[in-house]
Enzyme design. Sequence first.
Site, short mmCIF file in Angstrom:
data_model
loop_
_atom_site.label_atom_id
_atom_site.label_comp_id
_atom_site.label_asym_id
_atom_site.label_seq_id
_atom_site.Cartn_x
_atom_site.Cartn_y
_atom_site.Cartn_z
N ARG A 181 0.80 -1.23 0.00
CA ARG A 181 0.00 0.00 0.00
C ARG A 181 0.82 1.27 0.00
O ARG A 181 0.45 2.23 -0.66
CB ARG A 181 -1.05 -0.01 1.11
CG ARG A 181 -0.55 0.00 2.52
CD ARG A 181 -1.43 -0.81 3.43
NE ARG A 181 -1.10 -2.21 3.33
CZ ARG A 181 -1.98 -3.19 3.32
NH1 ARG A 181 -3.24 -2.94 3.39
NH2 ARG A 181 -1.56 -4.43 3.23
N THR A 182 1.93 1.29 0.74
CA THR A 182 2.69 2.54 0.80
C THR A 182 3.25 2.89 -0.57
O THR A 182 3.10 4.00 -1.06
CB THR A 182 3.83 2.43 1.83
OG1 THR A 182 3.28 2.06 3.08
CG2 THR A 182 4.56 3.76 1.99
N LYS B 164 23.67 -6.24 -7.16
CA LYS B 164 25.06 -6.36 -7.62
C LYS B 164 26.02 -5.70 -6.64
O LYS B 164 27.20 -5.60 -6.90
CB LYS B 164 25.21 -5.70 -9.00
CG LYS B 164 24.35 -6.32 -10.09
CD LYS B 164 24.56 -5.57 -11.40
CE LYS B 164 23.58 -6.05 -12.46
NZ LYS B 164 23.51 -5.08 -13.58
N HIS C 293 7.64 6.05 10.39
CA HIS C 293 6.90 5.89 9.15
C HIS C 293 5.93 7.09 9.14
O HIS C 293 4.74 6.94 9.38
CB HIS C 293 6.15 4.56 9.15
CG HIS C 293 5.54 4.19 7.84
ND1 HIS C 293 5.49 5.04 6.76
CD2 HIS C 293 4.94 3.04 7.44
CE1 HIS C 293 4.88 4.42 5.75
NE2 HIS C 293 4.53 3.22 6.14
#
Lengths: 186, 312
Positions: free
Chosen positions: B58-59, B86, B136
């Site tokens: 969702r974010t 890599k 967040h």
Amino acid sequence: MATNLVEKAQIMDADAIRRGLVRIAHEIIERNKGTEGLILIGIRRRGVPLAQRLAAFIEEIEGRKVPVGVLDITLYRDDLTTRTEQPVVHRTEVPVTVAGKTIILADDVLYTGRTIRAALDALMDLGRPAQIQVAVLIDRGHRELPIRADYVVKNVPTSKREVIECHLTEIDGGEDRVMIMEKAEG
Amino acid sequence: MRLASKDILGLQEMSTTDMQLILDTAESLKEIISRPIKKVPTLRGKTVLTLFYEPSTRTRTSFELAGKYMSADTVNIATTTSSVVKGETLRDTARTVEVMGMDVVIMRHPISGSCHYLAKILDASVVNAGDGMHEHPTQGLLDMFTILQRKGQLKGLRVAIVGDVYHSRVARSNIWGLTKMGAEVVVAGPSTLIPPYIEELGVKAYTRVEEAIEGADVVNVLRLQLERQQRGLFPSTREYSRIFGVNRERLALAKKDHLLMHPGPMNRGVEIASDVADGEHSTITEQVTNGVAVRMAILYLLLGGATDEAAD
């Protein structure tokens, strides 16, 4: 730096504004042969009370309600990347679908035409109206885009140094009035 | 009005003025999501990158949609399919995308503080979409926005944050944001999942879920973050659910008109019972829609105006 504005002349008082709006309410009804499919949409901020007043006059004359919407054009401005002060976004509230309808866009002053350009784009994003007409209190000239008004309460020739200020009771309090202001020297 | 900083790194450092500006702007923009034509031209010519070092549904999607609804170009890098595998460093990846012309980099990263590091080395705006166990902020803001839309205010509300507080960046952003806006925040969970410093953040901590939920206006349930845990923090998910799970009986202790929130993804039947998750108090799907509105507001506020230099 804030510019100082000095009042040069009052060009309309509350009665003149009311009579002018009654006249263009009649013109709107006449030109559209009634109120069928009409929506009045006011451009924030001072277009909003004008749209509401026109709707009230139209209802008095025709005995039928016309839906009123509110358009915020901030997201459609062409000067967002050149202004230091970022404009605050407000809500767009159009209660009915615009597709196939005749939209009367209301604003206080028509000047460069850039606000109407932004409003046209904003409206098109809400749907595909059959027609869009523009109603303004003051047309002061100096257009920068090929845009014109369909209904004008008063044409006021101005110089670019001048500023038109509309005071409307609903937003500014006090009595309705329109003034020409001029930038102070020095 | 503009934000104080070029970046959105956390709610710990964000002023209440800036939080209020984001919430007000989101309120104005939310209407666009329900239009038949979900597009406004505001961010034409701006480029938004999502750089995700951890999985997300969702974010990441809501940032991408928020950008697209505002006409920005959006580019996504999921590190599992990029040069990161890599061995490219974060610094080099970030520099590479910046010289391609990104205006905003939205990053999720497993290390706390990584977004602050990125913000220092980039001229582009950085938005923290979750950094380790730290913050967040956009989730915190969308939770606040959801409460505000339903309750009309944040001040004076009792908000219970329940579950795995220890590993939760959502909890920390909510605590910093909500307490600054005048809400009373309480947390609850097994003592192994409540960090010892938590009361220093201005919240009351309980080890019995019932005590936290009692009288709450909002119950925000956290996901049990099994991927971040070593073994032994609690005996089993079954026992966790029995003692700490949020279900109908426990919610009966909250206010009658309480809201039930969850940042998603949910472990149904573990931290939250399935019936209440889909029940009448749940705002879980609304939170997702609100997430798009809040992220549109953030992109507009970061990109919509001119920079001070450009206006000179």
